[in-house]
Write an enzyme that holds these catalytic residues in place. Sequence first.
Site, short mmCIF file in Angstrom:
data_model
loop_
_atom_site.label_atom_id
_atom_site.label_comp_id
_atom_site.label_asym_id
_atom_site.label_seq_id
_atom_site.Cartn_x
_atom_site.Cartn_y
_atom_site.Cartn_z
CB CYS A 45 -0.97 0.06 1.21
SG CYS A 45 -2.08 -1.47 1.16
CB THR A 46 3.97 2.00 1.77
OG1 THR A 46 3.43 1.73 3.00
CG2 THR A 46 5.08 3.38 1.75
#
Length: 213
Positions: A45-46
């Site tokens: 997600c980062t």
Amino acid sequence: MSLLIGDTAPDFEAETTEGRIRFHPWAGADWVIFFSHPADFTPVCTTELGYTAKLRDEFARRGAKALVISVDTLEHHHSWSNDIAETQGAAVNFPIIADTDRKVATLYSMIHPNADAKLTVRAVYVIDPQKKIRASIVYPPSTGRNFEEVLRLLDSLQLTDGYKVATPVNWKDGEDVIIAPSLQDPAEIARLFPKGYKALKSYLRVTPQPDKA
């Protein structure tokens, strides 16, 4: 019930990192790329949010903007945004919804219990200015999305809205397109496609992309 192509994207109110929004007024006359993340402080997600931040100008050029959701808190979102800026070289520049009660995620069928009842899958909805769902893509939590494909999809939707064409396999902006099979009148085809076309079959007619010089 899952949302389908052509359905009206449900309206909702939610707290975000940029304040409280009501979705339909916030979307306004723009296209919206609305996507979910399984959780904050997770590696895939980062990378995705950092890449999305870098696409802001690309989205804006297409009259589009991003909206992100996960089931974590606003406090976590703000803290995580610092990590994203530090590790990905781009500050988050779009709202992240705090959906701790999972109401919005449930409304948009982003919770798949057989995958994980507590987390959202990596859903993507492309929503047009009329608030219609034009496309959706769903990835498992473990697989990062291809945002070049999201841009390609958006380009195709906008092109085919404006011209009576379809885009072929692996098409990219600027490449040849297919004349819609519903067009049969030679005079109309000549008017709409002055660059001409190549008929590979009666139903497969290839022409240069009509909005390019």
